[in-house]
Design a protein around this motif. Structure first.
Motif, mmCIF file in Angstrom:
data_model
loop_
_atom_site.group_PDB
_atom_site.id
_atom_site.type_symbol
_atom_site.label_atom_id
_atom_site.label_comp_id
_atom_site.label_asym_id
_atom_site.label_seq_id
_atom_site.Cartn_x
_atom_site.Cartn_y
_atom_site.Cartn_z
ATOM 1 N N LEU A 159 0.823 -1.209 0.000
ATOM 2 C CA LEU A 159 0.000 0.000 0.000
ATOM 3 C C LEU A 159 0.857 1.259 0.000
ATOM 4 C CD1 LEU A 159 -2.883 -0.960 2.464
ATOM 5 C CD2 LEU A 159 -2.831 -1.091 -0.027
ATOM 6 N N LEU A 160 2.015 1.212 0.671
ATOM 7 C CA LEU A 160 2.898 2.375 0.675
ATOM 8 C C LEU A 160 3.490 2.613 -0.712
ATOM 9 C CD1 LEU A 160 4.802 2.037 4.077
ATOM 10 C CD2 LEU A 160 2.769 3.384 3.518
ATOM 11 N N ILE A 161 3.820 1.543 -1.417
ATOM 12 C CA ILE A 161 4.305 1.684 -2.796
ATOM 13 C C ILE A 161 3.217 2.289 -3.674
ATOM 14 C CG2 ILE A 161 5.003 0.405 -4.857
ATOM 15 C CD1 ILE A 161 6.463 -1.546 -3.000
ATOM 16 N N GLN A 162 1.979 1.814 -3.495
ATOM 17 C CA GLN A 162 0.857 2.376 -4.251
ATOM 18 C C GLN A 162 0.670 3.854 -3.930
ATOM 19 O OE1 GLN A 162 -2.792 0.153 -3.940
ATOM 20 N NE2 GLN A 162 -4.069 1.866 -4.583
ATOM 21 N N LEU A 163 0.796 4.210 -2.662
ATOM 22 C CA LEU A 163 0.635 5.597 -2.242
ATOM 23 C C LEU A 163 1.713 6.492 -2.852
ATOM 24 C CD1 LEU A 163 -0.603 7.823 -0.436
ATOM 25 C CD2 LEU A 163 0.837 6.969 1.438
ATOM 26 N N ILE A 164 2.971 6.056 -2.766
ATOM 27 C CA ILE A 164 4.078 6.858 -3.298
ATOM 28 C C ILE A 164 4.013 6.933 -4.820
ATOM 29 C CG2 ILE A 164 6.592 6.965 -3.528
ATOM 30 C CD1 ILE A 164 6.802 5.740 -0.743
ATOM 31 N N ALA A 199 -12.631 10.659 -1.018
ATOM 32 C CA ALA A 199 -11.976 9.503 -0.393
ATOM 33 C C ALA A 199 -12.629 9.248 0.959
ATOM 34 C CB ALA A 199 -10.473 9.776 -0.234
ATOM 35 N N PRO A 200 -12.578 8.016 1.439
ATOM 36 C CA PRO A 200 -13.248 7.664 2.712
ATOM 37 C C PRO A 200 -12.467 8.128 3.941
ATOM 38 C CG PRO A 200 -12.145 5.749 1.842
ATOM 39 C CD PRO A 200 -11.963 6.826 0.816
ATOM 40 N N VAL A 201 -12.267 9.438 4.044
ATOM 41 C CA VAL A 201 -11.534 9.988 5.180
ATOM 42 C C VAL A 201 -12.473 10.238 6.349
ATOM 43 C CG1 VAL A 201 -10.108 11.900 6.004
ATOM 44 C CG2 VAL A 201 -9.792 11.016 3.685
ATOM 45 N N MET A 221 -6.733 6.372 -3.687
ATOM 46 C CA MET A 221 -6.663 6.592 -2.254
ATOM 47 C C MET A 221 -7.725 5.801 -1.485
ATOM 48 S SD MET A 221 -4.062 8.306 -1.634
ATOM 49 C CE MET A 221 -4.395 8.508 0.124
ATOM 50 N N VAL A 222 -8.765 5.368 -2.159
ATOM 51 C CA VAL A 222 -9.812 4.575 -1.501
ATOM 52 C C VAL A 222 -9.231 3.248 -1.016
ATOM 53 C CG1 VAL A 222 -11.976 3.330 -1.847
ATOM 54 C CG2 VAL A 222 -11.714 5.638 -2.758
ATOM 55 N N GLY A 223 -8.543 2.532 -1.898
ATOM 56 C CA GLY A 223 -7.954 1.257 -1.521
ATOM 57 C C GLY A 223 -6.855 1.404 -0.484
ATOM 58 N N VAL A 224 -6.051 2.472 -0.609
ATOM 59 C CA VAL A 224 -4.969 2.696 0.354
ATOM 60 C C VAL A 224 -5.541 2.932 1.752
ATOM 61 C CG1 VAL A 224 -3.123 4.273 1.038
ATOM 62 C CG2 VAL A 224 -3.341 3.577 -1.355
ATOM 63 N N GLN A 240 -11.049 -5.909 -3.237
ATOM 64 C CA GLN A 240 -11.931 -5.411 -4.288
ATOM 65 C C GLN A 240 -11.869 -3.894 -4.397
ATOM 66 O OE1 GLN A 240 -12.867 -6.500 -1.371
ATOM 67 N NE2 GLN A 240 -14.407 -5.118 -0.503
ATOM 68 N N LEU A 241 -11.389 -3.229 -3.349
ATOM 69 C CA LEU A 241 -11.202 -1.778 -3.387
ATOM 70 C C LEU A 241 -9.752 -1.396 -3.689
ATOM 71 C CD1 LEU A 241 -13.245 -0.719 -0.203
ATOM 72 C CD2 LEU A 241 -14.003 -0.610 -2.586
ATOM 73 N N ILE A 242 -8.829 -2.326 -3.437
ATOM 74 C CA ILE A 242 -7.412 -2.015 -3.591
ATOM 75 C C ILE A 242 -6.937 -2.169 -5.036
ATOM 76 C CG2 ILE A 242 -5.083 -2.717 -2.921
ATOM 77 C CD1 ILE A 242 -6.199 -3.489 -0.189
ATOM 78 N N TRP A 243 -7.270 -3.304 -5.670
ATOM 79 C CA TRP A 243 -6.667 -3.553 -6.977
ATOM 80 C C TRP A 243 -7.123 -2.582 -8.072
ATOM 81 C CZ3 TRP A 243 -9.461 -4.605 -11.302
ATOM 82 C CH2 TRP A 243 -10.740 -5.150 -11.167
ATOM 83 N N PRO A 244 -8.397 -2.114 -8.129
ATOM 84 C CA PRO A 244 -8.725 -1.133 -9.171
ATOM 85 C C PRO A 244 -7.934 0.174 -9.002
ATOM 86 C CG PRO A 244 -10.730 -2.110 -8.260
ATOM 87 C CD PRO A 244 -9.611 -2.484 -7.352
ATOM 88 N N GLY A 245 -7.803 0.633 -7.761
ATOM 89 C CA GLY A 245 -7.033 1.847 -7.510
ATOM 90 C C GLY A 245 -5.553 1.657 -7.796
ATOM 91 N N ALA A 246 -5.040 0.440 -7.550
ATOM 92 C CA ALA A 246 -3.634 0.162 -7.832
ATOM 93 C C ALA A 246 -3.357 0.259 -9.332
ATOM 94 C CB ALA A 246 -3.254 -1.219 -7.310
ATOM 95 N N ILE A 247 -4.281 -0.241 -10.136
ATOM 96 C CA ILE A 247 -4.123 -0.158 -11.591
ATOM 97 C C ILE A 247 -4.154 1.303 -12.047
ATOM 98 C CG2 ILE A 247 -5.194 -0.722 -13.803
ATOM 99 C CD1 ILE A 247 -6.144 -3.328 -12.558
ATOM 100 N N VAL A 248 -5.108 2.073 -11.521
ATOM 101 C CA VAL A 248 -5.202 3.490 -11.878
ATOM 102 C C VAL A 248 -3.940 4.232 -11.433
ATOM 103 C CG1 VAL A 248 -6.452 5.649 -11.461
ATOM 104 C CG2 VAL A 248 -7.720 3.522 -11.829
ATOM 105 N N GLY A 249 -3.439 3.915 -10.231
ATOM 106 C CA GLY A 249 -2.223 4.543 -9.740
ATOM 107 C C GLY A 249 -1.032 4.250 -10.638
#
Length: 271
Positions: A159-164, A199-201, A221-224, A240-249
């Motif tokens: 998740l940190l790699i996805q965030l950065i 985002a779900p903050v 940011m939703v998956g992160v 199911q929330l992480i992988w779509p955002g990872a692809i977009v990232g």
């Protein structure tokens, strides 16, 4: 006397990694300079890295958790919101820093050669100190609420790699655009505020209707955020929330590299 001629890279090479490595000392210097400049002549210094997210969390807890009674998935709202603000503050902070990185260093760009990619990278890395300090506060909150993270914590590096990656991708796009369009600097604060509620903050993803969950998850940011909440609260990972955002990232990162490279030839002319 032998002359050195600097020529642009040919072909499809977008990032010259050996060249970036040769300029690693410059990257380190700019990163440290960014940290020092942020807290120069500040009474509290790096204490602001604790005060800002903590007070924001308290305000969210009072307004959304207390007055509005927003659902926090059964966890204390203070911890619920801070687990989201921890990665969100890094993301929003890097956008502001990286968007202004080229314009703020226009003098360097017009006088000496170095890989221009170092500037947004330094802006991204300089915010990692705040990120680490905020993590210490998170540990204190976990101890206070007697919450023990589960084995899911092994997924934190992913998740940190996805965030950065997402931060750097968007940062490269904004920094390149800001050189030609100075409106980016003024509009960014407003845009970041809007993105906060995308985002779900302050709310849970359960508030989003099921038919919109996939489209909502395209926000990286939703998956992160939901992934970090799950791993620190010993819940099942919301893949199911992480992988779509990872692809977009990843797409944003690759597009950012190509766009930054394409615009690099005009930086010195318009900076």
């Amino acid at each position: 006397m032998k002359k050195s001629v600097i020529q642009p890279s040919q072909g499809w090479k977008v990032v010259d990694f050996p060249e970036l490595w040769r300029y690693k000392d410059l990257l380190y210097f700019l990163t440290v300079r960014g940290i020092k400049a942020r807290y120069a002549q500040s009474v509290l210094g790096i204490g602001w890295a604790i005060i800002q997210p903590l007070f924001t969390t308290l305000v969210f807890t009072i307004v959304f958790g207390g007055l509005a009674e927003v659902d926090s998935d059964g966890m204390p709202y203070l911890l619920f919101s801070y687990l989201a603000l921890w990665p969100w503050n890094y993301f929003s902070g890097t956008l502001s820093e990286s968007a202004n990185s080229l314009v703020a260093n226009a003098g360097m760009i017009t006088k000496v050669y170095f890989p221009r990619l170092i500037l947004p990278m330094a802006a991204i890395f300089s915010k990692l100190l705040d990120f680490l300090i905020s993590f210490v506060v998170l540990l204190i909150l976990l101890i206070y609420f007697q919450v023990l993270p589960g084995w899911q914590l092994i997924f934190l590096p992913i998740l940190l790699i996805q965030l950065i990656m997402c931060s750097l991708g968007i940062g490269m796009i904004l920094s390149a655009m800001a050189v030609q369009y100075r409106d980016i600097k003024y509009a960014l604060g407003f845009i970041v505020q809007l993105l906060l509620y995308a985002a779900p903050v302050v709310y849970s993803t359960t508030a989003v209707p099921d038919q919109y969950q996939f489209f909502y998850s395209l926000n990286p940011m939703v998956g992160v955020i939901e992934g970090i909440r799950a791993m620190f609260l010993s819940r099942s990972m919301p893949w199911q929330l992480i992988w779509p955002g990872a692809i977009v990232g990843a797409v944003l990162f690759v597009f950012g590299l190509f766009y930054f490279r394409r615009m690099e030839k005009v930086f010195a002319d318009v900076a």
